[in-house]
Design an enzyme around this catalytic site. Structure first.
Site, PDB file in Angstrom:
ATOM      1  CD  GLU A  48      -2.745  -1.497   0.260  1.00  0.00           C
ATOM      2  OE1 GLU A  48      -3.063  -0.522  -0.446  1.00  0.00           O
ATOM      3  OE2 GLU A  48      -3.196  -2.648   0.086  1.00  0.00           O
ATOM      4  N   GLY A 130      -7.591   2.907 -11.102  1.00  0.00           N
ATOM      5  CA  GLY A 130      -7.124   1.842 -11.978  1.00  0.00           C
ATOM      6  C   GLY A 130      -8.111   0.719 -12.188  1.00  0.00           C
ATOM      7  CG  HIS A 176     -12.980  -0.809  -1.176  1.00  0.00           C
ATOM      8  ND1 HIS A 176     -11.947  -1.629  -1.574  1.00  0.00           N
ATOM      9  CD2 HIS A 176     -12.416   0.398  -0.919  1.00  0.00           C
ATOM     10  CE1 HIS A 176     -10.824  -0.957  -1.572  1.00  0.00           C
ATOM     11  NE2 HIS A 176     -11.073   0.285  -1.175  1.00  0.00           N
ATOM     12  CG  ASP A 180      -6.928   4.082   4.106  1.00  0.00           C
ATOM     13  OD1 ASP A 180      -6.665   3.342   3.129  1.00  0.00           O
ATOM     14  OD2 ASP A 180      -6.057   4.710   4.730  1.00  0.00           O
ATOM     15  CG  ASN A 182     -11.516  -1.268   2.341  1.00  0.00           C
ATOM     16  OD1 ASN A 182     -12.489  -1.732   2.911  1.00  0.00           O
ATOM     17  ND2 ASN A 182     -11.392   0.030   2.083  1.00  0.00           N
ATOM     18  N   GLY A 183      -7.409  -3.272   1.913  1.00  0.00           N
ATOM     19  CA  GLY A 183      -6.457  -4.276   1.454  1.00  0.00           C
ATOM     20  C   GLY A 183      -5.812  -5.023   2.593  1.00  0.00           C
ATOM     21  NE  ARG A 184      -2.786  -1.130   4.868  1.00  0.00           N
ATOM     22  CZ  ARG A 184      -2.162   0.019   4.652  1.00  0.00           C
ATOM     23  NH1 ARG A 184      -0.888   0.147   4.990  1.00  0.00           N
ATOM     24  NH2 ARG A 184      -2.777   1.039   4.096  1.00  0.00           N
ATOM     25  NE  ARG A 187      -2.170  -6.983   1.923  1.00  0.00           N
ATOM     26  CZ  ARG A 187      -2.589  -5.875   1.307  1.00  0.00           C
ATOM     27  NH1 ARG A 187      -3.294  -5.962   0.190  1.00  0.00           N
ATOM     28  NH2 ARG A 187      -2.313  -4.675   1.795  1.00  0.00           N
ATOM     29  CE1 TYR A 212      -3.625  -9.163  -3.365  1.00  0.00           C
ATOM     30  CE2 TYR A 212      -2.786  -6.928  -3.075  1.00  0.00           C
ATOM     31  CZ  TYR A 212      -3.621  -7.948  -2.684  1.00  0.00           C
ATOM     32  OH  TYR A 212      -4.458  -7.784  -1.598  1.00  0.00           O
TER      33      TYR A 212
END
Length: 332
Positions: A48, A130, A176, A180, A182-184, A187, A212
């Protein structure tokens, strides 16, 4: 799907090999947990854009020190992720997954960054840079999260652990739910699913960030692409752990019976390349070099040595074939 199924089998085989070392002494278990506490915190944050190196991450979360010249937020992310990682282990033995578990993970990670938003679903619309796909609307987040938890609890014992973990990660990111982090959290949830089903955690290094993100984006229409990516990361982490175990003088040598010859006859580089080929027989020299953190000439030279000593053989043509590890019984 056959390739993914083959990877599931390889991961299961690696898991059986790791099981040969169990039960581990309490001191070893503690050190391994701390090892991955730093490793997962560093890699997950690095994906991130966190600027802390792995050694700096270790200093921050284990010694409580700050790194001169590094943003304060980067420190908060490291400390928060380490706390959330610890929470994952607290709920590993718990039955089922709840929304409160997910909210707690986010709260622990995000508390020092923004206490008001920590542990609460977002109330604003967000866009993923993206990506061509929209995430869940604010009004639909509670319902979608309830569906996600219900899906997980219904499928935890039905799906292969890797498919379960990858799909949980994927579905969570598509919702989502937080402003903020969300990715962590995704995982961490993925690794919770793996741990609950007897697997090691999966590390995704920052060097694979493009792959990824691409696999996640592609998963909107082809979910098997992301599952395949996560399967590779599970296997890679398993191999790293097996190498750590084999470097220990107390290792059980029966684990090495999967190859035809005594691994002690090989150098560490040769062992590393052989293990990589065993998991990824279709990898090109370039991919093996990236995976093993070696140069392409070193890979080519090592493969030539392994082939000449009959540790591996080539099946098929140079372009469409693959490498195969020779078993002990094949040489007998």
């Amino acid at each position: 799907m056959k390739e993914i199924t083959d990877k599931f089998r390889k991961a299961d085989e690696n898991n059986r090999m790791l099981s040969a070392y169990r039960p581990l002494p309490p001191e070893t278990l503690k050190s391994l947990r701390e090892y991955y506490r730093v490793g997962l915190t560093y890699t997950s944050n690095a994906l991130e854009g966190n600027s802390l190196t792995e050694s700096e991450t270790k200093v921050v979360i284990e010694d409580g020190l700050t790194i001169e010249g590094k943003p304060l937020r980067d420190h908060y992310e490291a400390v928060g992720h380490a706390k959330a990682y610890d929470y994952v282990y607290q709920i590993t033995e718990k039955e089922g997954l709840t929304e409160e578990d997910i909210l707690n993970l986010h709260r622990l990670f995000y508390q020092q960054i923004d206490a008001e938003k920590a542990g609460h679903y977002r109330n604003v619309k967000v866009y993923i840079s993206g990506s061509r796909y929209a995430v869940a609307a604010v009004s639909k987040i509670p319902t979608e999260m309830q569906k996600l938890v219900k899906w997980y609890n219904a499928n935890e014992k039905k799906l292969h652990p890797i498919e379960l973990a990858a799909t949980l990660h994927q579905r969570f990111v598509f919702i989502h739910p937080f402003v903020d982090g969300n990715g962590r959290v995704a995982r961490l949830l993925m690794n919770l699913a793996l741990l609950r089903n007897g697997f090691t955690i999966a590390i995704i290094p920052a060097i694979l960030r493009h792959e990824y993100i691409y696999s996640l984006e592609t998963a909107h229409t082809r979910p098997e692409v992301f599952t395949d990516f996560i399967a590779d990361r599970v296997i890679a982490t398993q191999l790293d752990l097996l190498r750590l175990m084999r470097d220990d003088d107390t290792v059980n040598d029966t684990v090495n019976d999967t190859v035809k010859s005594d691994m002690s006859a090989l150098s560490k580089t040769e062992q590393k390349v052989l293990a990589a080929i065993g998991s990824f027989p279709d990898y090109s020299y370039e991919k093996l070099a990236e995976f093993c953190h070696l140069s392409r000439p070193t890979i080519a030279r090592t493969i030539k040595t392994l082939q000449s000593r009959e540790y591996i053989c080539r099946v098929g043509s140079d372009k469409t074939g693959h490498w195969e590890v020779v078993k002990k019984e094949d040489k007998a």
